[in-house]
Design an enzyme around this catalytic site. Structure first.
Site, PDB file in Angstrom:
ATOM      1  N   CYS A 142       0.820  -1.215   0.000  1.00 16.11           N
ATOM      2  CA  CYS A 142       0.000   0.000   0.000  1.00 16.11           C
ATOM      3  C   CYS A 142       0.857   1.270   0.000  1.00 16.11           C
ATOM      4  O   CYS A 142       1.528   1.565  -0.970  1.00 16.11           O
ATOM      5  CB  CYS A 142      -0.987  -0.030   1.165  1.00 16.11           C
ATOM      6  SG  CYS A 142      -2.372   1.122   0.931  1.00 16.11           S
ATOM      7  N   HIS A 235      -4.557  -4.450   0.437  1.00 19.21           N
ATOM      8  CA  HIS A 235      -4.295  -5.018   1.766  1.00 19.21           C
ATOM      9  C   HIS A 235      -4.867  -6.424   1.866  1.00 19.21           C
ATOM     10  O   HIS A 235      -5.834  -6.671   2.590  1.00 19.21           O
ATOM     11  CB  HIS A 235      -4.920  -4.134   2.853  1.00 19.21           C
ATOM     12  CG  HIS A 235      -4.143  -2.897   3.158  1.00 19.21           C
ATOM     13  ND1 HIS A 235      -2.965  -2.915   3.874  1.00 19.21           N
ATOM     14  CD2 HIS A 235      -4.374  -1.606   2.853  1.00 19.21           C
ATOM     15  CE1 HIS A 235      -2.505  -1.674   3.999  1.00 19.21           C
ATOM     16  NE2 HIS A 235      -3.331  -0.871   3.380  1.00 19.21           N
ATOM     17  N   GLU A 237      -3.722  -8.804   3.447  1.00 23.12           N
ATOM     18  CA  GLU A 237      -3.518  -9.360   4.790  1.00 23.12           C
ATOM     19  C   GLU A 237      -4.658  -9.020   5.744  1.00 23.12           C
ATOM     20  O   GLU A 237      -4.754  -9.596   6.839  1.00 23.12           O
ATOM     21  CB  GLU A 237      -2.188  -8.864   5.372  1.00 23.12           C
ATOM     22  CG  GLU A 237      -2.188  -7.444   5.895  1.00 23.12           C
ATOM     23  CD  GLU A 237      -2.079  -6.371   4.804  1.00 23.12           C
ATOM     24  OE1 GLU A 237      -2.039  -5.173   5.151  1.00 23.12           O
ATOM     25  OE2 GLU A 237      -2.032  -6.736   3.609  1.00 23.12           O
TER      26      GLU A 237
END
Length: 311
Positions: A142, A235, A237
């Site tokens: 990011c 993102h 994760e």
């Protein structure tokens, strides 16, 4: 295969409860093999949340990973205890003489600032430069992906008209590239940011290869130098509730934030969000570890060599 972490890292218990394979230091000393050395530079405010998110992604890879956490000494963390940082994190100066097979640099909630206005920018620039000589493959997430493109290739970010927030479809390019091996033609991935590096700028940079992008969210995934630099603008994760928590945090702070797109069933924030991106995210991390780190890094980690970075 497991990830190796400190014996008493707090998130270890959560990972074990989720039946993920985690090896502590005591057991790792009995293993006769060289684990991959992975460094995580955690720039996020709530560092323990990010530790959990990233270790989940790394724990399903088939390789033993020895994870080391790095922090910026030039920044004072307000949301993580000093005791946790001193116990589990190293500064760049403490690690700069070491070599790592892989480096993950997380995002950070500083994207509205100019890069030079970020208090740890000079130190982060040292990390970017160091990664060219002491790390085999660096995985930027990011804001770190935007910052990495700015530092290495001079690409500028732009402020979006409104926050890019939600789950978006992405089309796979260059299917033969190992990082997207096993992917369907389209896959979903989360975004949460106010800025972007325009897709036209990324495509125009001859050093970069775009592997996945979205009509709504722009470029998601690109690489340079045959995968020694990986840039991911979303993102993957994030867990099921991270976007919900961000939305509720913004509303509580009086920030006019729209509902995250394609996230709540029927756009009802009272309903349980659907988890639609985990398989794709896991595949990206696993492919990175397998094809760009494990398969390519030298056995003698200290023999890692630099690569040229010209604009």
């Amino acid at each position: 295969m497991p990830i190796k972490i400190q014996n008493d890292l707090p998130v270890k218990e959560i990972l074990e409860e989720e039946n993920l394979f985690v090896m502590d230091e005591n057991r790792a000393t009995q293993q006769d093999m060289r684990p991959l050395q992975i460094c995580i530079l955690n720039l996020m405010p709530k560092k323990e949340d990010t530790e959990l998110h990233l270790l989940r992604m790394l724990s399903n890879t088939p390789i033993q990973l020895d994870v080391t956490f790095m922090r910026m000494s030039s920044h004072r963390a307000a949301h993580t205890s000093a005791n946790h940082l001193h116990k589990f994190y190293y500064t760049f100066d403490e690690l700069k003489e070491r070599h790592f097979d892989g480096l993950i640099i997380t995002g950070a909630p500083v994207e509205k600032l100019e890069y030079e206005e970020v208090d740890y920018w000079p130190e982060l620039c040292r990390v970017f430069e160091w990664s060219k000589t002491n790390v085999f493959s660096t995985f930027h997430i990011c804001w770190a992906a935007q910052a990495g493109l700015y530092y290495h290739y001079g690409l500028q970010k732009v402020l979006l008209k409104e926050k890019l927030f939600g789950i978006y479809d992405h089309k796979v390019n260059h299917r033969r590239e190992p990082l997207v091996r096993g992917f369907d033609d389209y896959f979903k991935y989360p975004h949460s940011r106010y800025t972007e590096v325009p897709a036209s700028s990324i495509h125009a940079c001859r050093k970069l290869t775009v592997l996945a992008e979205s009509k709504e969210a722009g470029v998601l995934l690109c690489i340079a130098h045959e995968g020694r630099q990986v840039f991911v603008f979303g993102h993957g994760e994030y867990d099921r509730y991270t976007l919900r928590d961000e939305y509720e945090r913004d509303i509580a702070a009086g920030i006019d934030t729209a509902l995250p797109k394609n996230y709540f069933p029927n756009d009802d924030p009272k309903e349980k969000p659907l988890l639609t991106w985990r398989a794709a995210a896991q595949e990206i991390y696993s492919n990175w570890i397998n094809y760009y780190v494990y398969q390519a890094t030298p056995y003698d980690i200290d023999s890692i060599t630099s690569f040229p970075v010209e604009i």
